[in-house]
Scaffold this motif. Structure first.
Motif, short mmCIF file in Angstrom:
data_model
loop_
_atom_site.label_atom_id
_atom_site.label_comp_id
_atom_site.label_asym_id
_atom_site.label_seq_id
_atom_site.Cartn_x
_atom_site.Cartn_y
_atom_site.Cartn_z
N ILE A 69 29.83 17.99 26.92
CA ILE A 69 30.13 18.96 28.14
C ILE A 69 28.92 19.79 28.40
CG2 ILE A 69 32.72 19.10 27.69
CD1 ILE A 69 32.41 21.59 26.32
N GLY A 70 28.86 20.14 29.36
CA GLY A 70 27.89 21.32 29.73
C GLY A 70 27.50 21.45 31.33
N ALA A 71 27.50 22.77 31.66
CA ALA A 71 27.34 22.77 33.22
C ALA A 71 26.36 23.81 33.67
CB ALA A 71 28.58 22.94 33.99
N ALA A 79 17.41 21.64 37.54
CA ALA A 79 18.63 21.18 37.18
C ALA A 79 18.65 21.00 35.62
CB ALA A 79 18.84 19.92 37.96
N LEU A 80 19.20 21.43 34.90
CA LEU A 80 19.40 21.40 33.48
C LEU A 80 20.06 20.08 33.09
CD1 LEU A 80 18.69 24.22 33.91
CD2 LEU A 80 19.54 24.62 31.50
N ASN A 81 21.15 19.79 33.54
CA ASN A 81 21.98 18.64 33.30
C ASN A 81 22.09 18.37 31.59
OD1 ASN A 81 22.70 18.30 35.85
ND2 ASN A 81 20.82 17.21 36.19
N VAL A 82 22.04 19.29 30.85
CA VAL A 82 22.15 19.29 29.49
C VAL A 82 23.64 18.84 28.95
CG1 VAL A 82 21.43 19.95 27.25
CG2 VAL A 82 19.92 20.37 29.13
N LYS A 83 23.86 18.37 28.14
CA LYS A 83 25.17 17.99 27.54
C LYS A 83 25.22 18.18 25.97
CE LYS A 83 26.93 16.66 31.66
NZ LYS A 83 27.91 17.52 32.48
N TYR A 84 26.43 19.03 25.55
CA TYR A 84 26.41 19.47 24.17
C TYR A 84 27.77 18.76 23.82
CZ TYR A 84 23.27 22.68 26.13
OH TYR A 84 22.17 23.29 26.81
N PRO A 85 27.90 18.63 22.40
CA PRO A 85 29.13 18.04 21.74
C PRO A 85 30.24 19.15 22.00
CG PRO A 85 27.65 18.95 20.24
CD PRO A 85 26.67 19.11 21.37
N ALA A 86 31.45 18.80 22.51
CA ALA A 86 32.53 19.86 22.49
C ALA A 86 32.93 20.03 21.14
CB ALA A 86 33.59 19.18 23.55
N PRO A 87 33.62 21.08 20.74
CA PRO A 87 33.83 21.20 19.27
C PRO A 87 35.45 21.08 19.25
CG PRO A 87 34.05 23.43 20.65
CD PRO A 87 33.44 22.37 21.37
N ARG A 234 27.34 29.42 30.99
CA ARG A 234 26.03 29.44 31.89
C ARG A 234 24.50 29.59 31.23
NH1 ARG A 234 27.52 30.63 37.39
NH2 ARG A 234 29.78 31.65 37.53
N ALA A 235 24.58 29.84 29.92
CA ALA A 235 23.47 30.01 29.14
C ALA A 235 23.61 29.48 27.68
CB ALA A 235 23.05 31.49 29.10
N VAL A 236 23.59 28.51 27.67
CA VAL A 236 23.68 27.45 26.22
C VAL A 236 22.51 27.14 25.76
CG1 VAL A 236 24.88 25.68 25.21
CG2 VAL A 236 25.92 26.57 27.18
N LEU A 267 33.51 26.83 32.07
CA LEU A 267 33.94 27.97 32.58
C LEU A 267 35.49 27.81 33.21
CD1 LEU A 267 31.15 29.09 35.09
CD2 LEU A 267 32.15 30.57 33.19
N GLU A 268 35.77 26.59 33.45
CA GLU A 268 37.17 26.17 33.59
C GLU A 268 38.18 25.99 32.45
OE1 GLU A 268 34.09 25.38 36.33
OE2 GLU A 268 34.16 24.50 34.25
N ALA A 269 37.56 25.66 31.10
CA ALA A 269 38.17 25.37 30.00
C ALA A 269 37.56 26.20 29.02
CB ALA A 269 38.40 24.04 29.66
#
Length: 552
Positions: A69-71, A79-87, A234-236, A267-269
């Motif tokens: 996930i990541g937004a 455009a960052l488009n970085v995805k991180y492992p959801a915990p 917004r700032a991961v 932000l949604e979850a």
């Protein structure tokens, strides 16, 4: 190896401990991005390192749900488009807690050595971190390098120094001997161990992820706790980089890297509440809205909660001869990072009858005009202005600025400045609004962003009363004042003590009310509703561990 790290960094740690005690100027890391300090290719290397993360999965081998996930939405249009492992919340908490016994066994010196090594490696990455801060928060590069890099590292080092000192107040072992007169003395061997409270949750903010995040993160680590780092969606990236470095150093010294995990949400979850209420969460550090900060204080009863929330920072203007100095200083203060700082003043109290300037009366409107003209002049060169203003991090701020204009007479309207480097990005200048001091409901709460109220009070005594009222009710991180009368200065000093807020007096030069120097300035006080703790003092670290003893 951890004790080798302690010896490697002992000198700097001891300097930091001494600096925190004397409160004079000292810094552990260089705040200017000089090639002499960071290397000839450091900036180019930092840009490349930052770019290497874009559009990719940020790999961390930690407990995860399996999703990515990541937004993050770059305020400068990158455009960052970085995805991180959801915990996986329960698995992550279990893993973090399981890593604590080995971390505890390192002792205060071993843990301090590891933390110092982490900070040194983060300092070497200052350009990479600066670009990640810049393109997630909207800070201009120089602020991102200083506040996101060197100054944040100083705040982390300050927390390590305080935590280390607090744990070293007692010996690890002692021979206890009690005389018994003619009889043999009573003898015991006693051992004292600093034990972390448990798993700490560090909740990052969107505007200053490292500067606000490092104090709690390093205070918890050095005092023996595991840490779950929960960045703002917004700032991961800045905190993800930080966690990666910490985990690398932990692995090198033989500690399970799951002692520190990255917990990303959207932000949604959101998942902060799930972590905050977990039975194993014993410490929480939070920077953000008063609403959620108050919720944490009221509901996370199993944890020691440290919060920094919203506040109505203020400036009182009394008789003063250097009106140009006031305008010059406040122009920078209002403009820095478009007012998106927890230390930026919102409420400027000015007597409606005006002030005395060099023996002549200067009306309220003329004082307001001087300040407005100062802002216009300061931001008149676009190339310079954008490097101070940065970008608006959250578009809701623009809506808030428009709504604020309806509350009074607009003395200076906000304007848009096209960013010369980032096509399509517009920077926004502050809006200055005149309101009547009697209409307290218009300015009693924080309106976050480049919004300034010029408040017409009955006189300076009324300014002091209105300042005290609003800060007691809704808190503040900073208070400034300008006066040439010593009795007025003393009165505001007393009022600041009563309101529980830090005070800056007659700043007209290169120091600004919204700046805070590590090892000297206490950031917040914990004595008003804007924050329940100060960065950094003994209270900020002492509740993160307990001393256990065994005796024989």
């Amino acid at each position: 190896m951890s004790h080798d790290l302690f010896e490697r960094h002992r000198e700097k740690l001891e300097q930091a401990v001494a600096a925190a005690g004397t409160r004079g100027y000292w810094s552990g890391y260089k705040e200017m991005p000089s090639p002499r300090t960071y290397g000839e290719t450091a900036q180019d290397d930092g840009i490349k390192a930052f770019q290497s993360h874009l559009g990719k999965n940020f790999e961390i081998d930690q407990p995860t749900s399996g999703a990515w996930i990541g937004a993050e939405d770059g305020p400068f249009g990158v455009a960052l488009n970085v995805k991180y492992p959801a915990p996986d919340v329960d698995a992550m908490m279990t893993a973090a807690k399981a890593a604590m016994p080995a971390w505890r066994k390192l002792g205060p010196q071993g843990r301090a050595g590891v933390c110092m090594e982490v900070l040194e490696r983060l300092n070497a990455m200052s350009f990479e971190i600066a670009f990640s801060v810049m393109h997630t928060t909207g800070q201009a590069f120089m602020m991102a390098f200083q506040a996101g890099g060197a100054h944040a590292q100083d705040r982390g080092l300050e927390a390590v120094a305080y935590g280390y000192s607090e744990q070293m107040r007692h010996p690890e072992t002692v021979d206890w001997i009690k005389p018994q007169g003619k009889h043999d003395p009573l003898e015991m061997k006693k051992k004292f161990t600093a034990v972390g409270r448990g798993v700490a949750l560090m909740v990052g903010c969107a505007t200053f992820p490292t500067w606000n995040g490092y104090p709690g993160l390093f205070a918890s680590l050095v005092t023996g706790n595991a840490v779950i780092v929960k960045p703002h969606p917004r700032a991961v990236l800045p905190l993800a980089l930080t966690v990666r470095v910490i985990r690398e150093v932990l692995s090198e010294v033989g500690i399970d890297p799951n002692l520190v995990c990255l917990a990303v949400d959207t932000l949604e979850a959101p998942i902060t509440k799930e972590f905050a209420l977990h039975e194993d969460t014993k410490i929480i550090d939070f920077t953000g809205s008063s609403e959620f900060g108050n919720w944490l204080e009221d509901n996370a009863k199993q944890a020691e909660v440290y919060t920094e929330k919203a506040g109505v920072n203020a400036v009182i203007i009394d008789d003063f001869d250097d009106i140009k100095g006031i305008a010059r200083n406040l122009s920078f203060t209002f403009s820095l990072y478009s007012g998106q700082m927890c230390t930026t003043p919102q409420n400027i109290f000015i007597p409606k009858g005006g002030i005395d300037v060099n023996g002549e009366n200067m009306s309220f409107d003329d004082v307001a005009k001087a300040i407005a003209t100062g802002v216009e002049k300061f931001l008149s060169v676009p190339e310079r202005a954008v490097e101070v203003l940065g970008a608006i991090q959250n578009k809701a701020i623009l809506d808030r600025m428009e709504e604020a204009k309806k509350l009074g007479d607009v003395v200076l309207d906000t304007t848009e400045i096209d960013h010369p480097m980032f096509k399509g990005i517009k920077c926004h200048t502050p809006v200055l609004i005149k309101v009547d001091g009697k209409e307290v409901d218009k300015y009693r709460e924080e309106l976050f962003g480049p919004i300034v109220f010029l408040i017409a009070t009955e006189d300076t005594n009324d300014s002091i009363a209105k300042m005290t009222q609003t800060i007691r009710e809704n808190g503040a991180i900073t208070l400034g004042m300008y006066s040439k009368h010593e009795d007025v200065i003393e009165a505001v000093e007393e009022a600041a003590l009563d309101a529980g807020v830090n005070l800056s007096i007659n700043l007209t030069g290169g120091v600004f009310v919204n700046q805070s120097a590590a090892f000297s300035d206490f950031h917040a006080t914990g004595a008003n509703p804007a924050a329940n703790a100060a960065l950094t003092d003994g209270h900020f670290v002492s509740g993160r561990f307990r001393v256990m003893q065994s005796r024989r």
